[in-house]
Design an enzyme around this catalytic site. Sequence first.
Site, PDB file in Angstrom:
ATOM      1  N   PRO A   1       0.940  -1.080  -0.037  1.00  0.00           N
ATOM      2  CA  PRO A   1      -0.009   0.092  -0.065  1.00  0.00           C
ATOM      3  C   PRO A   1       0.965   1.247   0.050  1.00  0.00           C
ATOM      4  O   PRO A   1       1.543   1.389   0.777  1.00  0.00           O
ATOM      5  CB  PRO A   1      -0.674  -0.118   1.249  1.00  0.00           C
TER       6      PRO A   1
ATOM      7  N   HIS B   1      -5.193  -1.067   8.173  1.00  0.00           N
ATOM      8  CA  HIS B   1      -3.789  -0.526   8.499  1.00  0.00           C
ATOM      9  C   HIS B   1      -3.852  -0.110  10.162  1.00  0.00           C
ATOM     10  O   HIS B   1      -4.161   0.585  10.492  1.00  0.00           O
ATOM     11  CB  HIS B   1      -3.795   1.046   7.809  1.00  0.00           C
ATOM     12  N   GLY B   2      -2.842  -1.280  10.473  1.00  0.00           N
ATOM     13  CA  GLY B   2      -2.781  -1.179  11.966  1.00  0.00           C
ATOM     14  C   GLY B   2      -1.433  -0.989  12.331  1.00  0.00           C
ATOM     15  O   GLY B   2      -0.788  -1.169  13.229  1.00  0.00           O
ATOM     16  N   ALA B   3      -0.652  -0.408  11.533  1.00  0.00           N
ATOM     17  CA  ALA B   3       0.746  -0.136  11.518  1.00  0.00           C
ATOM     18  C   ALA B   3       1.299   1.282  11.696  1.00  0.00           C
ATOM     19  O   ALA B   3       0.480   2.211  11.809  1.00  0.00           O
ATOM     20  CB  ALA B   3       1.448  -0.941  10.398  1.00  0.00           C
ATOM     21  N   HIS B   4       2.746   1.714  11.694  1.00  0.00           N
ATOM     22  CA  HIS B   4       3.200   2.764  11.476  1.00  0.00           C
ATOM     23  C   HIS B   4       2.946   4.051  12.196  1.00  0.00           C
ATOM     24  O   HIS B   4       3.229   5.054  12.027  1.00  0.00           O
ATOM     25  CB  HIS B   4       3.187   3.236   9.951  1.00  0.00           C
TER      26      HIS B   4
ATOM     27  N   TYR C   1      -0.378   4.706  13.266  1.00  0.00           N
ATOM     28  CA  TYR C   1      -1.660   5.347  13.117  1.00  0.00           C
ATOM     29  C   TYR C   1      -2.477   4.822  14.159  1.00  0.00           C
ATOM     30  O   TYR C   1      -1.981   4.314  15.032  1.00  0.00           O
ATOM     31  CB  TYR C   1      -2.009   5.171  11.724  1.00  0.00           C
TER      32      TYR C   1
END
Length: 367
Positions: free
Chosen positions: A25, A169-172, A174
């Site tokens: 992504p 999106h469960g990363a980075h 956020y």
Amino acid sequence: MAAEALFRPFSHKTLHLKNRIVMAPMTRSFSPGGVPTPEVSAYYRRRAEADVGLILSEGTGIERPSALNDPNVPRFHGEQPLAGWKHVIDQVHAAGGKMAPQIWHVGSARNPMTTWVAPPPVDSPSGLSSPGKRFTEPMTDEAIADTLAAFGRAAADAKRLGFDAVEIHGAHGYLIDQFFWDGVNQRGDRYGGGTIGERARFGAEVVKSIRAAVGEDFAILLRLSQWKQQDFSVRLAHTPQEMEAWLTPLVEAGTDILHCSQRRFWEPEFEGSPLNFAGWARKLTGKPTITVGSVGLSGEFTEALRQGAGSKPASLDSLLERLERDEFDLVAVGRALLTDPQWAQKIREGRTHELMDFSRESLTTLS
Ligand SMILES: Cc1cc2nc3c(=O)[nH]c(=O)nc-3n(C[C@H](O)[C@H](O)[C@H](O)COP(=O)(O)O)c2cc1C
């Protein structure tokens, strides 16, 4: 080394892929007002035409006022954005590709690239933008319930439009990751706690909300990372036991495939074993996993985004060795596919002399 291992098919539930190559992504900010344009469809279609097994969309916002921090990032709610996404998936399918949107809420992460500010309220576990930096109120129970419902609606829309799966999106660093991270989650209620297992509750409830919305057969991917954009050195799990405590509730909630984000895929996750994050996640949960991070390139992506660093094509041998050992199931490729829609086809056909360098210039167009 021949790249055959990358070109074995993969199936999970209703997701059937012709090979193991996943387009990572990547936010592109080419969707004015949050609406994907025909150029966005054509950009994804070019990757579908050239052998990418699964395309993950750029992060796309759920229906909360502050889900996004850039007006040109696509939304995944509302009539016009969803019509844009319908065009995207129809184009990808017409070219024989498979695709999942990456549904996203940025939480309290700000965007240094724009002065645009989303309307309030900003959603975050404890009103902190990074450890010690409070700037707003923690999410209320009502905001949490509404956010869970908005994730579920986005996933239901993905299925209704014809997408092949959905990625969370469960990363980075956020929103979901902010709940995992004790540096910014200081809640005293059921969404906080002293252990990573306790702080996994919000993420698990997002997965449950989505599972309830899409049914049992539709594949749910969850992207996770130890590192945060706010601090690369943060680790949520310091031991395999902590990693198990983190991942188990997420898998029990209904996650099918874990997308394990590293900046360099070859870095071992824990001392004493060469396994990377995706390797450990697969071993601990028994679920299929995706690895990512500098596949086919000499430098890593945050240097590219922050300092404009370029990268040269790099050997895939050590990746292929790990894939052949079934350390992980799928391989996500970011910048190499952003630069060159034909990257996967060139790898399949052994046209390595035609592989392209990555340069910052490629971020400025949707080629
Ligand atoms: C321009 C750009 C935008 C990105 N946007 C996202 C995003 O929206 N969601 C996400 O999970 N990761 C995002 N990433 C990270 C990539 O998915 C990937 O993990 C990273 O680029 C490492 O892969 P690579 O070394 O093959 O580029 C982005 C990376 C780049 C280069």
